[in-house]
Motif scaffolding. Structure first.
Motif, PDB file in Angstrom:
ATOM      1  N   ILE A  79       0.862  -1.196   0.000  1.00  0.00           N
ATOM      2  CA  ILE A  79       0.000   0.000   0.000  1.00  0.00           C
ATOM      3  C   ILE A  79       0.892   1.239   0.000  1.00  0.00           C
ATOM      4  CG2 ILE A  79      -1.689   1.341   1.328  1.00  0.00           C
ATOM      5  CD1 ILE A  79      -2.938  -1.195   2.274  1.00  0.00           C
ATOM      6  N   GLY A  80       2.012   1.101   0.732  1.00  0.00           N
ATOM      7  CA  GLY A  80       3.025   2.154   0.666  1.00  0.00           C
ATOM      8  C   GLY A  80       2.652   3.424   1.392  1.00  0.00           C
ATOM      9  N   ASP A  81       1.865   4.265   0.745  1.00  0.00           N
ATOM     10  CA  ASP A  81       1.684   5.568   1.386  1.00  0.00           C
ATOM     11  C   ASP A  81       0.729   5.504   2.570  1.00  0.00           C
ATOM     12  OD1 ASP A  81      -0.889   7.545   0.348  1.00  0.00           O
ATOM     13  OD2 ASP A  81      -0.622   5.541  -0.491  1.00  0.00           O
ATOM     14  N   THR A  82       1.106   6.219   3.592  1.00  0.00           N
ATOM     15  CA  THR A  82       0.406   6.139   4.868  1.00  0.00           C
ATOM     16  C   THR A  82      -1.013   6.700   4.799  1.00  0.00           C
ATOM     17  OG1 THR A  82       1.722   8.072   5.354  1.00  0.00           O
ATOM     18  CG2 THR A  82       2.303   6.080   6.511  1.00  0.00           C
ATOM     19  N   LYS A  83      -1.247   7.562   3.815  1.00  0.00           N
ATOM     20  CA  LYS A  83      -2.590   8.150   3.712  1.00  0.00           C
ATOM     21  C   LYS A  83      -3.613   7.066   3.379  1.00  0.00           C
ATOM     22  CE  LYS A  83      -2.329  12.962   2.406  1.00  0.00           C
ATOM     23  NZ  LYS A  83      -1.903  13.675   1.205  1.00  0.00           N
ATOM     24  N   THR A  84      -3.277   6.242   2.359  1.00  0.00           N
ATOM     25  CA  THR A  84      -4.192   5.159   1.970  1.00  0.00           C
ATOM     26  C   THR A  84      -4.378   4.216   3.136  1.00  0.00           C
ATOM     27  OG1 THR A  84      -3.018   5.271  -0.119  1.00  0.00           O
ATOM     28  CG2 THR A  84      -4.645   3.527   0.114  1.00  0.00           C
ATOM     29  N   LEU A  85      -3.273   3.874   3.790  1.00  0.00           N
ATOM     30  CA  LEU A  85      -3.316   2.938   4.910  1.00  0.00           C
ATOM     31  C   LEU A  85      -4.219   3.474   6.018  1.00  0.00           C
ATOM     32  CD1 LEU A  85      -1.892   0.263   5.172  1.00  0.00           C
ATOM     33  CD2 LEU A  85      -0.130   1.361   6.525  1.00  0.00           C
ATOM     34  N   GLY A  89      -7.638   1.931   7.307  1.00  0.00           N
ATOM     35  CA  GLY A  89      -7.716   1.589   8.728  1.00  0.00           C
ATOM     36  C   GLY A  89      -8.933   2.204   9.401  1.00  0.00           C
ATOM     37  N   VAL A  90      -9.118   3.505   9.180  1.00  0.00           N
ATOM     38  CA  VAL A  90     -10.233   4.208   9.831  1.00  0.00           C
ATOM     39  C   VAL A  90     -11.565   3.626   9.370  1.00  0.00           C
ATOM     40  CG1 VAL A  90     -11.443   6.429   9.924  1.00  0.00           C
ATOM     41  CG2 VAL A  90      -8.965   6.340  10.238  1.00  0.00           C
ATOM     42  N   LYS A  91     -11.665   3.383   8.064  1.00  0.00           N
ATOM     43  CA  LYS A  91     -12.897   2.827   7.504  1.00  0.00           C
ATOM     44  C   LYS A  91     -13.189   1.451   8.102  1.00  0.00           C
ATOM     45  CE  LYS A  91     -13.637   4.379   2.956  1.00  0.00           C
ATOM     46  NZ  LYS A  91     -13.203   4.195   1.589  1.00  0.00           N
ATOM     47  N   THR A  92     -12.144   0.620   8.124  1.00  0.00           N
ATOM     48  CA  THR A  92     -12.332  -0.741   8.634  1.00  0.00           C
ATOM     49  C   THR A  92     -12.795  -0.723  10.082  1.00  0.00           C
ATOM     50  OG1 THR A  92     -10.478  -1.366   7.236  1.00  0.00           O
ATOM     51  CG2 THR A  92     -11.202  -2.986   8.846  1.00  0.00           C
ATOM     52  N   ILE A  93     -12.111   0.057  10.894  1.00  0.00           N
ATOM     53  CA  ILE A  93     -12.477   0.097  12.315  1.00  0.00           C
ATOM     54  C   ILE A  93     -13.898   0.633  12.470  1.00  0.00           C
ATOM     55  CG2 ILE A  93     -11.900   1.121  14.567  1.00  0.00           C
ATOM     56  CD1 ILE A  93      -8.942   0.911  13.712  1.00  0.00           C
ATOM     57  N   LYS A 298      -4.941  -9.268  -1.267  1.00  0.00           N
ATOM     58  CA  LYS A 298      -4.294  -9.552   0.021  1.00  0.00           C
ATOM     59  C   LYS A 298      -3.721  -8.286   0.648  1.00  0.00           C
ATOM     60  CE  LYS A 298      -3.037 -14.344  -0.661  1.00  0.00           C
ATOM     61  NZ  LYS A 298      -2.002 -15.218  -1.159  1.00  0.00           N
ATOM     62  N   ARG A 299      -3.468  -7.299  -0.181  1.00  0.00           N
ATOM     63  CA  ARG A 299      -2.987  -6.008   0.298  1.00  0.00           C
ATOM     64  C   ARG A 299      -3.920  -5.475   1.397  1.00  0.00           C
ATOM     65  NH1 ARG A 299      -2.662  -0.811  -2.258  1.00  0.00           N
ATOM     66  NH2 ARG A 299      -4.804  -1.175  -2.836  1.00  0.00           N
ATOM     67  N   ILE A 300      -5.213  -5.633   1.169  1.00  0.00           N
ATOM     68  CA  ILE A 300      -6.201  -5.172   2.139  1.00  0.00           C
ATOM     69  C   ILE A 300      -6.444  -6.229   3.206  1.00  0.00           C
ATOM     70  CG2 ILE A 300      -8.624  -4.444   2.438  1.00  0.00           C
ATOM     71  CD1 ILE A 300      -7.069  -2.404   0.872  1.00  0.00           C
ATOM     72  N   SER A 301      -6.731  -7.463   2.762  1.00  0.00           N
ATOM     73  CA  SER A 301      -7.151  -8.489   3.732  1.00  0.00           C
ATOM     74  C   SER A 301      -6.052  -8.845   4.726  1.00  0.00           C
ATOM     75  CB  SER A 301      -7.627  -9.740   3.005  1.00  0.00           C
ATOM     76  OG  SER A 301      -6.568 -10.288   2.271  1.00  0.00           O
ATOM     77  N   SER A 302      -4.794  -8.736   4.318  1.00  0.00           N
ATOM     78  CA  SER A 302      -3.726  -9.111   5.252  1.00  0.00           C
ATOM     79  C   SER A 302      -3.697  -8.147   6.436  1.00  0.00           C
ATOM     80  CB  SER A 302      -2.376  -9.118   4.557  1.00  0.00           C
ATOM     81  OG  SER A 302      -2.042  -7.813   4.158  1.00  0.00           O
ATOM     82  N   PHE A 303      -4.320  -7.005   6.269  1.00  0.00           N
ATOM     83  CA  PHE A 303      -4.401  -6.044   7.363  1.00  0.00           C
ATOM     84  C   PHE A 303      -5.737  -6.161   8.095  1.00  0.00           C
ATOM     85  CE2 PHE A 303      -5.881  -1.498   7.997  1.00  0.00           C
ATOM     86  CZ  PHE A 303      -5.377  -1.389   9.282  1.00  0.00           C
ATOM     87  N   THR A 304      -6.824  -6.208   7.309  1.00  0.00           N
ATOM     88  CA  THR A 304      -8.135  -6.139   7.943  1.00  0.00           C
ATOM     89  C   THR A 304      -8.597  -7.459   8.587  1.00  0.00           C
ATOM     90  OG1 THR A 304      -9.176  -6.630   5.839  1.00  0.00           O
ATOM     91  CG2 THR A 304      -8.958  -4.326   6.384  1.00  0.00           C
ATOM     92  N   ILE A 305      -8.186  -8.588   8.022  1.00  0.00           N
ATOM     93  CA  ILE A 305      -8.651  -9.867   8.600  1.00  0.00           C
ATOM     94  C   ILE A 305      -8.024 -10.148   9.978  1.00  0.00           C
ATOM     95  CG2 ILE A 305      -8.636 -12.392   8.257  1.00  0.00           C
ATOM     96  CD1 ILE A 305     -10.871 -11.025   6.707  1.00  0.00           C
ATOM     97  N   PRO A 306      -6.693 -10.051  10.120  1.00  0.00           N
ATOM     98  CA  PRO A 306      -6.145 -10.247  11.475  1.00  0.00           C
ATOM     99  C   PRO A 306      -6.683  -9.221  12.467  1.00  0.00           C
ATOM    100  CG  PRO A 306      -4.391 -10.283   9.849  1.00  0.00           C
ATOM    101  CD  PRO A 306      -5.620  -9.845   9.136  1.00  0.00           C
TER     102      PRO A 306
END
Ligand code: ASP
Length: 427
Positions: A79-85, A89-93, A298-306
């Motif tokens: 994902i690289g840039d912290t803005k997207t991350l 993150g905020v959306k997922t939470i 997996k870019r997204i799921s590797s973060f949101t699933i755990p």
């Protein structure tokens, strides 16, 4: 080659379901028709079923920390840039918290319709030992996300600490680029290795699932939950509403994907969560299924699933909502609107604090009971039948993670609809 792989997968999914049903049948037969004694209880149940079931569970758990760490490092560096991350993150939470609050509301409303605790003679029910959760202040819970020692965090499997540290490593790897190429390649290859290991472990899943289910059913049979049928029915009803109505409306509304198709594709992961009652252990399979069958990167799921397996427990929140109404009615305590609001808030927070392993939901339930002044001993009432509900709620817990992940991936442009629309492998 792809077809061969596909065929192998289809076979495995079917085998897991057959194992699940066969385990239940064997367990029920053993409970009712095989006399209790050394052979049944010590050799078969406490020996063979226990070793095979726990062995499989341990194999799955063995994968979790290295897999989550590596895939998160790779995911966040991709994902690289912290803005997207940050946005993801905020959306997922946000989605996680919202679905949990809805879950508790559904549960308490349903329980007020079915009145599971009315007419219950408490003196008839054997009291077990209730465990009181250690309460940590909100500030400490937040601070605890920062590992004092990341190696200790990894060793203890502290998921939030692992997530934070892995994300920092990933972001900095992206920033360093070529300068840290060797380390990036190492993590990428280690990640492939872990995926391969997941496939290997999954190939023995049918044996593990059979043993886990057979053991549970031999021990409990059907009788054990007859007195609590109403309570169980209400929890089960709440889980079904959350899974088949709330999630599916969310999915359709936000992504336009066909909910039935989604459920079909995700069913093997639910079956696995059901038989293990352990959200954490389903992380690898969930990430893989979302990638291969639903088309979530997996870019997204590797973060949101755990993250979801750690903080998003909608099924658990449903059990807690129903348990509150059940206990209040059983003890003749009246709950007002303000109490229900408190329950919704504490159950949502308790869901964050519930680890994705068996039985923890019952422990954090004491926090919810305490918030509205219900006696913590009331937990003992439902302890005996919790295992089967734990299995059901874990399946909902991880489905919630998957639905939110799919929505977030869609909004991020990381959902491949062609993968989703491809023919559904086996039923
Ligand atoms: N067993 C649940 C899970 O792993 C947690 C719980 O409700 O006890 O998701």
């Amino acid at each position: 080659m792809a077809t061969k792989k596909e065929q192998k997968k289809m076979g495995l999914t079917t085998k897991i379901f057959i194992a699940l049903i066969a385990g239940a049948i064997v367990g029920v037969i053993m409970h009712y028709y095989v006399p209790a004694g050394y052979v049944r209880d010590d050799i078969v149940v406490g020996g063979v079923f226990y070793v095979l079931g726990q062995g499989f569970l341990r194999l799955m758990q063995m994968l979790v920390v290295p897999l989550v760490f590596c895939s998160l490092v790779c995911g966040s560096s991709a994902i690289g840039d912290t803005k997207t991350l940050g946005r993801v993150g905020v959306k997922t939470i946000g989605f996680y918290l919202m679905t949990t609050a809805i879950a508790v509301t559904v549960a308490t409303s349903l329980a007020n319709l079915t009145n599971p605790g009315l007419g219950l003679d408490i003196s008839n029910i054997e009291k077990g030992e209730a465990t009181v959760a250690e309460s940590t202040s909100f500030a400490d819970t937040l601070l605890n996300i920062i590992p004092k020692n990341p190696i200790q965090g990894l060793a203890e499997g502290n998921m939030l600490q692992i997530i934070l540290f892995a994300m920092i490593v990933g972001i900095l790897l992206a920033k360093l680029g070529e300068q840290a190429e060797t380390v990036s390649t190492f993590f990428a290859q280690f990640n492939d290795l872990m995926m391969e290991m997941t496939n290997m472990v999954m190939s023995v899943a049918p044996i593990g699932v059979f043993s886990l289910i057979a053991k549970t059913f031999t021990e409990i049979g059907f009788d054990a939950f007859v007195p609590m049928l109403k309570y169980m029915g209400t929890v089960f009803g709440g889980l079904v509403v959350q899974c088949c109505v709330v999630y599916m409306i969310f999915l359709k509304l936000f992504t336009g994907l066909n909910p039935i198709k989604f459920l079909k594709k995700f069913a093997p992961v639910m079956g696995f969560a059901f038989s293990t009652a352990t959200s954490n252990a389903t992380i690898p399979l969930s990430i893989e299924t979302l990638d291969e069958k639903v088309g979530v990167s997996k870019r997204i799921s590797s973060f949101t699933i755990p993250l979801g397996a750690t903080i998003n427990m909608d099924g658990t929140a449903i059990m807690q909502g129903v348990a509150v109404v059940f206990a209040a009615q059983a003890y003749g305590i009246n709950l007002g609107i303000a109490d229900y609001v408190t329950v919704i808030a504490t159950a949502t927070l308790a869901s964050i604090g519930t680890a994705g392993v068996p039985g923890v939901g019952l422990i954090t339930l004491s926090m919810v009971f305490a918030s509205v002044g219900l006696p913590v001993e009331a937990i003992a009432l439902i302890m005996g039948i919790d295992r089967i509900l734990d299995m059901c709620r874990t399946a909902v817990n991880i489905t919630g993670d998957a639905v939110c992940t799919t929505i977030v991936a869609h909004q991020d442009g990381s959902l491949d609809r062609d993968v989703f629309n491809a023919a559904t492998p086996s039923k």
